[in-house]
Design an enzyme around this catalytic site. Structure first.
Site, PDB file in Angstrom:
ATOM      1  N   GLU A  18     -12.715  49.029  -9.506  1.00 41.87           N
ATOM      2  CA  GLU A  18     -12.898  47.579  -9.485  1.00 41.87           C
ATOM      3  C   GLU A  18     -14.136  47.186 -10.278  1.00 41.87           C
ATOM      4  OE1 GLU A  18     -12.082  45.701  -5.717  1.00 41.87           O
ATOM      5  OE2 GLU A  18     -13.903  44.528  -5.884  1.00 41.87           O
ATOM      6  N   THR A  49     -12.631  41.282 -10.191  1.00 41.41           N
ATOM      7  CA  THR A  49     -12.939  40.327  -9.129  1.00 41.41           C
ATOM      8  C   THR A  49     -12.959  38.886  -9.669  1.00 41.41           C
ATOM      9  OG1 THR A  49     -15.301  40.582  -9.562  1.00 41.41           O
ATOM     10  CG2 THR A  49     -14.359  42.012  -7.871  1.00 41.41           C
ATOM     11  N   GLY A 125     -11.513  34.750   0.032  1.00 43.55           N
ATOM     12  CA  GLY A 125     -12.859  34.480  -0.502  1.00 43.55           C
ATOM     13  C   GLY A 125     -13.780  34.104   0.648  1.00 43.55           C
ATOM     14  N   ALA A 144      -5.680  33.856   3.441  1.00 42.65           N
ATOM     15  CA  ALA A 144      -5.008  34.652   2.409  1.00 42.65           C
ATOM     16  C   ALA A 144      -3.496  34.683   2.647  1.00 42.65           C
ATOM     17  CB  ALA A 144      -5.588  36.069   2.397  1.00 42.65           C
TER      18      ALA A 144
HETATM   19  P1  FAD Z   1      -8.040  36.423   5.365  1.00 43.84           P
HETATM   20  O1  FAD Z   1      -7.015  37.477   5.409  1.00 43.84           O
HETATM   21  O2  FAD Z   1      -7.583  35.016   5.216  1.00 43.84           O
HETATM   22  O3  FAD Z   1      -8.921  36.556   6.702  1.00 43.84           O
HETATM   23  C1  FAD Z   1     -10.141  35.851   6.826  1.00 43.84           C
HETATM   24  C2  FAD Z   1     -10.496  35.722   8.312  1.00 43.84           C
HETATM   25  O4  FAD Z   1      -9.602  34.796   8.940  1.00 43.84           O
HETATM   26  C3  FAD Z   1     -10.346  37.012   9.112  1.00 43.84           C
HETATM   27  O5  FAD Z   1     -11.340  37.024  10.099  1.00 43.84           O
HETATM   28  C4  FAD Z   1      -8.975  36.910   9.751  1.00 43.84           C
HETATM   29  O6  FAD Z   1      -8.891  37.643  10.960  1.00 43.84           O
HETATM   30  C5  FAD Z   1      -8.853  35.422   9.978  1.00 43.84           C
HETATM   31  N1  FAD Z   1      -7.485  34.897   9.834  1.00 43.84           N
HETATM   32  C6  FAD Z   1      -6.578  35.241   8.894  1.00 43.84           C
HETATM   33  N2  FAD Z   1      -5.458  34.500   9.042  1.00 43.84           N
HETATM   34  C7  FAD Z   1      -5.680  33.666  10.096  1.00 43.84           C
HETATM   35  C8  FAD Z   1      -4.921  32.639  10.752  1.00 43.84           C
HETATM   36  N3  FAD Z   1      -3.677  32.347  10.332  1.00 43.84           N
HETATM   37  N4  FAD Z   1      -5.481  31.983  11.799  1.00 43.84           N
HETATM   38  C9  FAD Z   1      -6.743  32.271  12.230  1.00 43.84           C
HETATM   39  N5  FAD Z   1      -7.516  33.255  11.646  1.00 43.84           N
HETATM   40  C10 FAD Z   1      -6.988  33.922  10.593  1.00 43.84           C
HETATM   41  N6  FAD Z   1     -14.285  37.954  -2.437  1.00 43.84           N
HETATM   42  C11 FAD Z   1     -14.437  37.208  -3.557  1.00 43.84           C
HETATM   43  O7  FAD Z   1     -14.994  36.116  -3.505  1.00 43.84           O
HETATM   44  N7  FAD Z   1     -13.961  37.657  -4.771  1.00 43.84           N
HETATM   45  C12 FAD Z   1     -13.317  38.851  -4.906  1.00 43.84           C
HETATM   46  O8  FAD Z   1     -12.904  39.208  -6.017  1.00 43.84           O
HETATM   47  C13 FAD Z   1     -13.164  39.665  -3.747  1.00 43.84           C
HETATM   48  N8  FAD Z   1     -12.542  40.863  -3.818  1.00 43.84           N
HETATM   49  C14 FAD Z   1     -12.351  41.607  -2.674  1.00 43.84           C
HETATM   50  C15 FAD Z   1     -11.638  42.818  -2.752  1.00 43.84           C
HETATM   51  C16 FAD Z   1     -11.422  43.588  -1.606  1.00 43.84           C
HETATM   52  C17 FAD Z   1     -10.653  44.881  -1.717  1.00 43.84           C
HETATM   53  C18 FAD Z   1     -11.944  43.147  -0.349  1.00 43.84           C
HETATM   54  C19 FAD Z   1     -11.753  43.984   0.890  1.00 43.84           C
HETATM   55  C20 FAD Z   1     -12.637  41.941  -0.260  1.00 43.84           C
HETATM   56  C21 FAD Z   1     -12.842  41.157  -1.409  1.00 43.84           C
HETATM   57  N9  FAD Z   1     -13.516  39.922  -1.362  1.00 43.84           N
HETATM   58  C22 FAD Z   1     -13.664  39.158  -2.496  1.00 43.84           C
HETATM   59  C23 FAD Z   1     -14.089  39.443  -0.105  1.00 43.84           C
HETATM   60  C24 FAD Z   1     -13.107  38.550   0.719  1.00 43.84           C
HETATM   61  O9  FAD Z   1     -12.806  37.399  -0.005  1.00 43.84           O
HETATM   62  C25 FAD Z   1     -13.797  38.222   2.032  1.00 43.84           C
HETATM   63  O10 FAD Z   1     -13.905  39.370   2.831  1.00 43.84           O
HETATM   64  C26 FAD Z   1     -13.224  37.050   2.815  1.00 43.84           C
HETATM   65  O11 FAD Z   1     -14.178  36.688   3.814  1.00 43.84           O
HETATM   66  C27 FAD Z   1     -11.910  37.329   3.544  1.00 43.84           C
HETATM   67  O12 FAD Z   1     -10.869  37.437   2.676  1.00 43.84           O
HETATM   68  P2  FAD Z   1      -9.400  37.872   3.192  1.00 43.84           P
HETATM   69  O13 FAD Z   1      -8.497  37.757   2.060  1.00 43.84           O
HETATM   70  O14 FAD Z   1      -9.483  39.160   3.899  1.00 43.84           O
HETATM   71  O15 FAD Z   1      -9.129  36.669   4.237  1.00 43.84           O
END
Ligand code: FAD
Length: 317
Positions: A18, A49, A125, A144
């Site tokens: 990455e 990213t 994010g 997400a």
């Molecule tokens: P989600 O899956 O939406 O989860 C976020 C939170 O909400 C979690 O606590 C989850 O339990 C909760 N949740 C999910 N769905 C629901 C629902 N329906 N109701 C209530 N709660 C819910 N960040 C950047 O800005 N740019 C990047 O390029 C980037 N790359 C990354 C690559 C990897 C491999 C990883 C692991 C992380 C990356 N991140 C990046 C960080 C990421 O954006 C953060 O960790 C962010 O806080 C959560 O993203 P997520 O997609 O896991 O969110």
């Protein structure tokens, strides 16, 4: 080629890494140089990213403080396409909910499709530093899972405008993030797992994990996912520690633990070069064990540093 096909077709653990897009005002040379250093290890795909707009405060000449919007690392779409075409290696740009409306997201995906990109990693994010909790844009995706749903709709040719006719399906392979030590906002791992399952049910085809330094946490996470009915490949994220400050910075930023043995070894280091040595040795042990346990891919968070990644890959592949 789609990441999921690469993984399913490969009989052994593949290597992926990455990278961050270049800082605004710089060229892509450093990024290309990083990639070229790692080509000998046959990376099967490269993630790029995405960084949303942030606010900062700037002192004007008249002494007043001005709030400005800055994006320090623009250009994910262009650099992703450039890398894919330059090296013939599939690139996986990260797509964020935060800072983007659904309509802007659709336009980014259309651009990526025209540029021949077939893979995306769908993420929420983080919230802005000034926000206590993550806040989506008006008409933006909140989680997400909603973003995955939007991309899955486009895969079926379902665009936001219901009146569009003869729509071309945008066939992306969708990856999502998973957290072996739970996401920092989730009340517990079980709740986090339910939402991870929601992302997979919405169309995610594989999971990439947050970095971890204790492989048993990854193995337990995989078991828990399987028990929850999540059957897609789960790719471990590997972060070789490269500077001493990461001993405290990584747990703070990523909400992860460093095992006691690693923490003790880092505490004894006198400088960054010592810390890099310790971090590289630890990552080699982790990587060898992950390969032995049949991990689908070693996804290395390189952040532009290559000498340690080369050492790790030489030791394990
Ligand atoms: P989600 O899956 O939406 O989860 C976020 C939170 O909400 C979690 O606590 C989850 O339990 C909760 N949740 C999910 N769905 C629901 C629902 N329906 N109701 C209530 N709660 C819910 N960040 C950047 O800005 N740019 C990047 O390029 C980037 N790359 C990354 C690559 C990897 C491999 C990883 C692991 C992380 C990356 N991140 C990046 C960080 C990421 O954006 C953060 O960790 C962010 O806080 C959560 O993203 P997520 O997609 O896991 O969110």
């Amino acid at each position: 080629m789609k990441v999921v096909d690469i993984i399913n077709k490969s009989e052994k653990t593949v290597f992926s890494f990455e990278l961050l897009p270049p800082l605004k005002g710089t060229t892509g040379d450093k990024l290309y140089n990083t990639i070229e250093q790692l080509l000998e290890f046959d990376p099967k795909y490269i993630n790029i990213t995405t960084h949303r707009d942030e606010f900062d405060f700037h002192q004007r000449e008249d002494g007043l403080i001005e709030k400005r919007i800055v994006r320090k690392r623009p250009g994910t779409v262009a650099i992703a396409a450039s890398i894919q075409h330059k090296y013939g290696i599939p690139v996986v740009p990260h797509i964020l909910c935060g800072g983007f409306t659904r309509s802007e997201t659709e336009h980014v995906l259309i651009d990526l499709f025209f540029l021949g990109i077939e893979n995306v990693l769908a993420l929420r994010g983080d919230g802005l530093k000034s926000e206590p909790v993550f806040t989506p844009e008006p008409n933006g995706n909140r989680y997400a899972s909603e973003l995955v749903e939007q991309i899955s709709n486009l895969k079926k040719g379902k665009y936001l405008d219901p009146d569009l006719k003869n729509n071309t399906p945008l066939d992306f392979c969708i990856g999502v993030a998973g957290y072996p030590e739970k996401h920092f906002e989730a009340p517990n791992l079980d709740t986090d797992m339910e939402y991870l399952r929601k992302k997979v049910d919405a169309g995610a085809e594989y999971i990439v994990t947050q970095m971890f330094f204790d492989n048993s946490k990854y193995y337990r996470f995989v078991e828990k996912c399987r028990a929850a009915g999540i059957t897609v490949p789960i790719i471990p994220g590997l972060k070789p520690i490269a500077v001493l400050s990461q001993l405290t910075v990584l747990p703070k930023i990523f909400s992860i633990d460093l095992p006691q043995d690693l923490a003790k070894a880092l505490k004894k280091c006198k400088n960054n070069s010592d810390a890099k040595k310790v971090g590289t040795e630890w990552a080699i042990l982790q990587a060898k064990d992950l390969v032995k346990h049949g991990a689908p891919s070693l996804h290395v968070y390189t952040y532009g540093i290559t000498d340690n990644v080369k050492e790790i890959m030489k030791a394990v592949l």
